[in-house]
Scaffold this active site. Structure first.
Site, PDB file in Angstrom:
ATOM      1  N   LYS A  74       0.807  -1.224   0.000  1.00  0.00           N
ATOM      2  CA  LYS A  74       0.000   0.000   0.000  1.00  0.00           C
ATOM      3  C   LYS A  74       0.843   1.279   0.000  1.00  0.00           C
ATOM      4  O   LYS A  74       0.432   2.295  -0.539  1.00  0.00           O
ATOM      5  CB  LYS A  74      -0.929   0.021   1.221  1.00  0.00           C
ATOM      6  CG  LYS A  74      -2.178  -0.831   1.073  1.00  0.00           C
ATOM      7  CD  LYS A  74      -3.038  -0.657   2.321  1.00  0.00           C
ATOM      8  CE  LYS A  74      -4.455  -1.126   2.072  1.00  0.00           C
ATOM      9  NZ  LYS A  74      -5.353  -0.830   3.192  1.00  0.00           N
ATOM     10  N   ASP A 110     -10.368   3.584   1.433  1.00  0.00           N
ATOM     11  CA  ASP A 110     -10.660   3.183   2.819  1.00  0.00           C
ATOM     12  C   ASP A 110     -11.312   4.332   3.595  1.00  0.00           C
ATOM     13  O   ASP A 110     -12.230   4.111   4.398  1.00  0.00           O
ATOM     14  CB  ASP A 110      -9.380   2.771   3.555  1.00  0.00           C
ATOM     15  CG  ASP A 110      -8.978   1.334   3.248  1.00  0.00           C
ATOM     16  OD1 ASP A 110      -9.837   0.551   2.804  1.00  0.00           O
ATOM     17  OD2 ASP A 110      -7.795   0.998   3.453  1.00  0.00           O
TER      18      ASP A 110
HETATM   19  P1  NAP Z   1      -0.871  -1.540  10.072  1.00  0.00           P
HETATM   20  O1  NAP Z   1      -0.575  -0.440   9.127  1.00  0.00           O
HETATM   21  O2  NAP Z   1       0.109  -2.625  10.297  1.00  0.00           O
HETATM   22  O3  NAP Z   1      -1.252  -0.847  11.479  1.00  0.00           O
HETATM   23  C1  NAP Z   1      -1.573  -1.603  12.612  1.00  0.00           C
HETATM   24  C2  NAP Z   1      -1.542  -0.714  13.858  1.00  0.00           C
HETATM   25  O4  NAP Z   1      -1.884  -1.533  14.979  1.00  0.00           O
HETATM   26  C3  NAP Z   1      -0.165  -0.102  14.173  1.00  0.00           C
HETATM   27  O5  NAP Z   1      -0.332   1.125  14.804  1.00  0.00           O
HETATM   28  C4  NAP Z   1       0.404  -1.139  15.146  1.00  0.00           C
HETATM   29  O6  NAP Z   1       1.416  -0.644  15.984  1.00  0.00           O
HETATM   30  C5  NAP Z   1      -0.833  -1.461  15.949  1.00  0.00           C
HETATM   31  N1  NAP Z   1      -0.688  -2.733  16.657  1.00  0.00           N
HETATM   32  C6  NAP Z   1      -0.408  -3.946  16.121  1.00  0.00           C
HETATM   33  N2  NAP Z   1      -0.329  -4.861  17.108  1.00  0.00           N
HETATM   34  C7  NAP Z   1      -0.555  -4.203  18.274  1.00  0.00           C
HETATM   35  C8  NAP Z   1      -0.593  -4.592  19.642  1.00  0.00           C
HETATM   36  N3  NAP Z   1      -0.358  -5.876  20.002  1.00  0.00           N
HETATM   37  N4  NAP Z   1      -0.842  -3.650  20.588  1.00  0.00           N
HETATM   38  C9  NAP Z   1      -1.049  -2.364  20.238  1.00  0.00           C
HETATM   39  N5  NAP Z   1      -1.023  -1.930  18.939  1.00  0.00           N
HETATM   40  C10 NAP Z   1      -0.776  -2.839  17.993  1.00  0.00           C
HETATM   41  O7  NAP Z   1      -2.226  -2.304   9.623  1.00  0.00           O
HETATM   42  P2  NAP Z   1      -3.495  -1.651   8.890  1.00  0.00           P
HETATM   43  O8  NAP Z   1      -3.336  -1.770   7.422  1.00  0.00           O
HETATM   44  O9  NAP Z   1      -3.724  -0.321   9.495  1.00  0.00           O
HETATM   45  O10 NAP Z   1      -4.669  -2.680   9.293  1.00  0.00           O
HETATM   46  C11 NAP Z   1      -5.072  -2.791  10.637  1.00  0.00           C
HETATM   47  C12 NAP Z   1      -6.340  -3.635  10.741  1.00  0.00           C
HETATM   48  O11 NAP Z   1      -7.420  -2.990  10.085  1.00  0.00           O
HETATM   49  C13 NAP Z   1      -6.230  -5.027  10.092  1.00  0.00           C
HETATM   50  O12 NAP Z   1      -6.885  -5.951  10.914  1.00  0.00           O
HETATM   51  C14 NAP Z   1      -6.974  -4.865   8.793  1.00  0.00           C
HETATM   52  O13 NAP Z   1      -7.542  -6.082   8.322  1.00  0.00           O
HETATM   53  C15 NAP Z   1      -8.067  -3.890   9.206  1.00  0.00           C
HETATM   54  N6  NAP Z   1      -8.595  -3.137   8.068  1.00  0.00           N
HETATM   55  C16 NAP Z   1      -9.917  -3.304   7.777  1.00  0.00           C
HETATM   56  C17 NAP Z   1     -10.469  -2.610   6.711  1.00  0.00           C
HETATM   57  C18 NAP Z   1     -11.927  -2.784   6.393  1.00  0.00           C
HETATM   58  O14 NAP Z   1     -12.327  -2.474   5.270  1.00  0.00           O
HETATM   59  N7  NAP Z   1     -12.728  -3.250   7.322  1.00  0.00           N
HETATM   60  C19 NAP Z   1      -9.674  -1.745   5.939  1.00  0.00           C
HETATM   61  C20 NAP Z   1      -8.319  -1.585   6.279  1.00  0.00           C
HETATM   62  C21 NAP Z   1      -7.799  -2.299   7.355  1.00  0.00           C
HETATM   63  P3  NAP Z   1       2.978  -0.936  15.632  1.00  0.00           P
HETATM   64  O15 NAP Z   1       3.262  -0.147  14.386  1.00  0.00           O
HETATM   65  O16 NAP Z   1       3.675  -0.500  16.841  1.00  0.00           O
HETATM   66  O17 NAP Z   1       3.083  -2.440  15.361  1.00  0.00           O
END
Ligand code: NAP
Length: 289
Positions: A74, A110
């Site tokens: 992305k 998104d």
């Molecule tokens: P990302 O860029 O990897 O961001 C994840 C975030 O969560 C980061 O801030 C990360 O912190 C934090 N995190 C991960 N593990 C953690 C923990 N154990 N404790 C506290 N914080 C934690 O991922 P993303 O693309 O934003 O996606 C995140 C979620 O949203 C996924 O489950 C995805 O499937 C979902 N999503 C859903 C949709 C939808 O259409 N429904 C769309 C987009 C995303 P660090 O950087 O410190 O690891």
């Protein structure tokens, strides 16, 4: 019915569990379009760089009509696109690619997908206050959408510097007063004081997602007050540990399925120019969850 063939696809890695192909194929079938939606499994850069560039060239030559982009591309794909929309630039991530005026454009659906779904739900209020858990790519999209819609947000992350960067980038992009945004450490002590005035908690972390279904981003020491709605971006499972916790206190909740369908519908419309059959797309996604 048109003679056009729609060659669509998704770039990511790994892609085995994606439900986007089912959503878009269902939409094409419903509208009687001929086409395909191909998963392009591309290794993270630098290994996948030449494959990413080739796929972009195939969009430019109209061999491919449009592409979705997911983890881990992305952000990395942005540098090779001709133009980024204001939303994609501010959010710092692209999830949809299409051709317009000979240019390969990167968009992020998104943000509007989330907002459309939230507005269609009973969680929506005008000029509300949200607590966003996590500060990654999805948090950036959600923050952009909410601040643009007039909400105040607090971004709580385990790395506060990541939340601070999010706030700086969004306030620069929207030329918005920083007072609408705050950052916090994602822990019990920091979260508690702001809860009285909070309308909505949004989980943008992957915590709760299958297979780690027992994980939960909420610090377990205190319960979620029932006046606060909970929106969990996770949709697999549909009822996460966080959603169950909020429900058990009598709170109003929503999972990420609606956002998933809305962001797909917006991409479909950009590629085809047609009104997406959202009900059919939702049914197709639901069958796989
Ligand atoms: P990302 O860029 O990897 O961001 C994840 C975030 O969560 C980061 O801030 C990360 O912190 C934090 N995190 C991960 N593990 C953690 C923990 N154990 N404790 C506290 N914080 C934690 O991922 P993303 O693309 O934003 O996606 C995140 C979620 O949203 C996924 O489950 C995805 O499937 C979902 N999503 C859903 C949709 C939808 O259409 N429904 C769309 C987009 C995303 P660090 O950087 O410190 O690891």
């Amino acid at each position: 019915m048109t003679n056009k063939y729609y060659s669509l696809g998704l770039i990511g890695y790994p892609l085995e569990h994606s439900i986007s192909p089912a959503i878009h194929m269902a939409a094409m079938q419903e509208l009687k379009l001929s086409g395909e939606y191909i998963p392009y499994s591309v290794l993270p850069t630098p290994s996948g760089e030449s494959q990413l560039k080739q796929l972009i060239e195939r969009v430019r030559s109209k061999e491919i009509t449009g592409l979705n982009v997911t983890i881990p591309h992305k952000q990395s794909i942005m540098q090779w696109l001709d133009t980024l929309t204001p939303a994609a630039t501010a959010i710092g991530a692209v999830n949809t690619i299409y051709l317009k005026g000979g240019k390969v454009i990167g968009e992020n659906t998104d943000a509007p997908g989330f907002l459309t779904d939230l507005k269609s739900s009973s969680l929506w209020v005008e000029n509300g206050t949200a607590l966003i858990l996590g500060a990654g790519g999805a948090a950036r999209a959600v923050s952009y959408a909410l601040v643009q819609a007039g909400w105040e947000i607090t971004v709580a992350a385990r790395r506060v510097d990541q939340a601070d960067k999010l706030i700086n980038d969004i306030s620069e992009a929207l030329v918005t007063n920083n007072k609408m945004m705050k950052s916090l450490k994602l822990d019990d002590e920091a979260l508690r004081p702001g809860l009285d005035s909070c309308n909505l908690i949004i989980n943008t972390t992957p915590l709760g997602m299958s297979p780690a279904i027992d994980t939960n981003p909420w610090p377990s020491e205190f319960s979620i007050p029932p006046h606060i709605g909970v929106y969990d971006l996770v949709y697999n499972p549909l009822e996460t540990s966080l959603i169950n916790q909020a429900k058990s206190m009598g709170g109003n909740t929503r999972n990420g399925l609606g956002m998933l369908v809305e962001q797909a519908a917006l991409a479909f419309e950009l590629w085809t120019g047609l009104k997406p059959p959202k009900k059919i797309m939702l049914e197709a996604a639901s069958q796989l969850l």
